[in-house]
Design a protein around this motif. Structure first.
Motif, PDB file in Angstrom:
ATOM      1  N   SER A  13     -11.121  51.714-107.152  1.00 37.24           N
ATOM      2  CA  SER A  13     -10.990  53.006-107.882  1.00 37.24           C
ATOM      3  C   SER A  13     -12.266  53.263-108.958  1.00 37.24           C
ATOM      4  N   TRP A  35      -7.281  56.668-108.241  1.00 37.25           N
ATOM      5  CA  TRP A  35      -8.572  56.715-108.735  1.00 37.25           C
ATOM      6  C   TRP A  35      -8.588  57.912-109.964  1.00 37.25           C
ATOM      7  N   PHE A  59      -0.393  56.231-105.410  1.00 36.08           N
ATOM      8  CA  PHE A  59      -1.587  57.068-104.977  1.00 36.08           C
ATOM      9  C   PHE A  59      -1.222  58.556-104.726  1.00 36.08           C
ATOM     10  N   HIS A  64      -5.296  63.552-106.964  1.00 35.75           N
ATOM     11  CA  HIS A  64      -6.695  63.353-106.477  1.00 35.75           C
ATOM     12  C   HIS A  64      -6.851  64.629-105.868  1.00 35.75           C
TER      13      HIS A  64
END
Length: 416
Positions: A13, A35, A59, A64
């Motif tokens: 990340s 990330w 995630f 994202h």
């Protein structure tokens, strides 16, 4: 595909300029990193055929915003799909998460917000959901795959009639679901881009087949096996690109269609295990490239027409009907010369013609049992019947169906 082993490092990340993450076909497991900064530059996540398990809960839950492709097909993913998908991945183009039984949740009703979405594949997951009508508002959707390849999925409810609005759709696959109700009367009407329709193994999906399914000029595959469709098959076809048609194991009845138009490219024609009646139209025996032809387990009657035009056939199955008369010379010639034939099954009919005497080397299985052959026919065919792969007996020439036939001097059945 480097046979990498171990857990996914959290430090992935930190790669703020990473655009594509592709770790497919490795033996990796662990938690998918999150990330920072809404995903930074990350655009494509491809983790196909990863040994797993992959924990993607965080995630999928976190934003994202630059990710356009998520493809984690067959990677033992653990995760949850819900409405947060639409806010976390607003630019998503492809969502391919098939063959991940650890992935649960529902098809989010906010899908209409993902107007860039082109492909959805949720096959083989534990998603429990109906098909929300908002799915019909995806203007660029090309492929939709729901259900499971083999086991019963938890997709339920009815098919929304608004699927017709998916004007760009090329491929539709709905298998092994708990969908109920009938197909809408204008189902997929006017969808000129459709190439593949695969609606199989939905045992509670019922009703008649709408004429709109047979008016799709670019359609190559129409696979409707193992549903509960009934009634007649529409007689007017506009399917010039058709290669595969599979209507096996439904409750379809009435005569076989006769106005099927030019379908010269067809390789598979399978209407077996239904309730079709009447004779076999001549046009069905004029398909020059058909390889697998199966009308077995219906209630068809009458004589077989000539088959000279069927030059590429490898499987010919017409068993369990009430077909009578001579086997055409073209059939006998095909038996004796092979012409790539692999399986021949004319069993459980009322044929009383002379039989071929040899088995071509290409044939693995030939079944001739339970017809109305005379003792002379069986004696003449002894070399064939004693060949491995051939099944000629038992015969029941004295059963009532045979005894009511008028057998002429040449051994053919003139009628019942």
């Amino acid at each position: 595909s480097n046979n990498l082993r171990g857990t996914l490092p959290r430090e992935l990340s930190l790669l703020s300029y990473l655009v594509t993450l592709n770790l497919s076909s490795n033996a990796l497991s662990g938690t998918m990193p999150v990330w920072p900064n809404d995903g930074s530059s990350l655009s494509q996540v491809r983790m196909i055929n990863v040994e797993g398990p992959l924990d993607m809960r965080a995630f999928l839950r976190n934003p994202h915003r630059s990710v356009t492709i998520i493809d984690v097909t067959n990677s033992s993913v653990v995760g949850w799909i819900n409405g947060s998908l639409c806010t976390s991945f607003p630019t998503l183009n492809e969502l391919k998460v098939s063959q991940n039984i650890g992935l649960s949740g529902e098809i989010p009703s906010c899908l209409d917000e993902l107007d860039l979405l082109r492909e959805i594949n949720l096959m083989g997951t534990s998603i429990t959901s109906t098909i929300p009508p908002e799915l019909c508002s995806l203007p660029q959707l090309l492929s939709l795959r729901l259900g499971s390849q083999s086991q019963l999925s938890s997709i339920s409810g009815t098919l929304p009639s608004c699927l017709n609005s998916l004007s760009e759709l090329i491929s539709l696959q709905i298998q092994h679901t708990q969908l109920t109700g009938n197909l809408p009367p204008d189902f997929l009407s006017g969808m000129q881009n459709l190439v593949d329709i695969n609606i199989q193994n939905n045992l509670e999906l019922s009703g008649t087949l709408p004429a709109s399914l047979f008016d799709l000029p670019n359609l190559r595959s129409l696979l409707l096996e193992d549903n509960d469709f009934y009634g007649t098959v529409p007689d007017q076809w506009n399917l010039p690109s058709l290669i595969y048609i599979l209507l096996k194991r439904n409750r379809l009845d009435g005569p076989l269609p006769t106005n099927i138009g030019p379908i010269d490219q067809i390789l598979l024609f399978d209407f077996s295990f239904n309730l079709f009646t009447g004779s076999i139209p001549l046009q069905l025996f004029e398909l020059p490239y058909v390889e697998r032809f199966n009308l077995g387990n219906n209630d068809l009657a009458g004589d077989l027409p000539d088959m000279t035009g069927m030059q590429h056939m490898t499987q010919f199955i017409i068993s369990h009907n009430s077909l009578t008369g001579f086997l055409p010379l073209s059939v006998i010639d095909r038996f004796e010369t092979g012409h790539q034939l692999d399986i021949i099954d004319i069993s459980y009919n009322l044929f009383s013609t002379s039989l071929p005497t040899t088995l071509p080397p290409t044939v693995r299985v030939i079944s001739l049992i339970e017809n109305c052959y005379t003792d002379e026919s069986l004696t003449g065919a002894a070399p064939l019947c004693n060949t491995p792969g051939a099944v000629c007996l038992p015969q029941s020439p004295n059963r009532p169906e045979c005894l009511t036939a008028n057998i002429d001097a040449d051994g053919g059945v003139e009628g019942n």
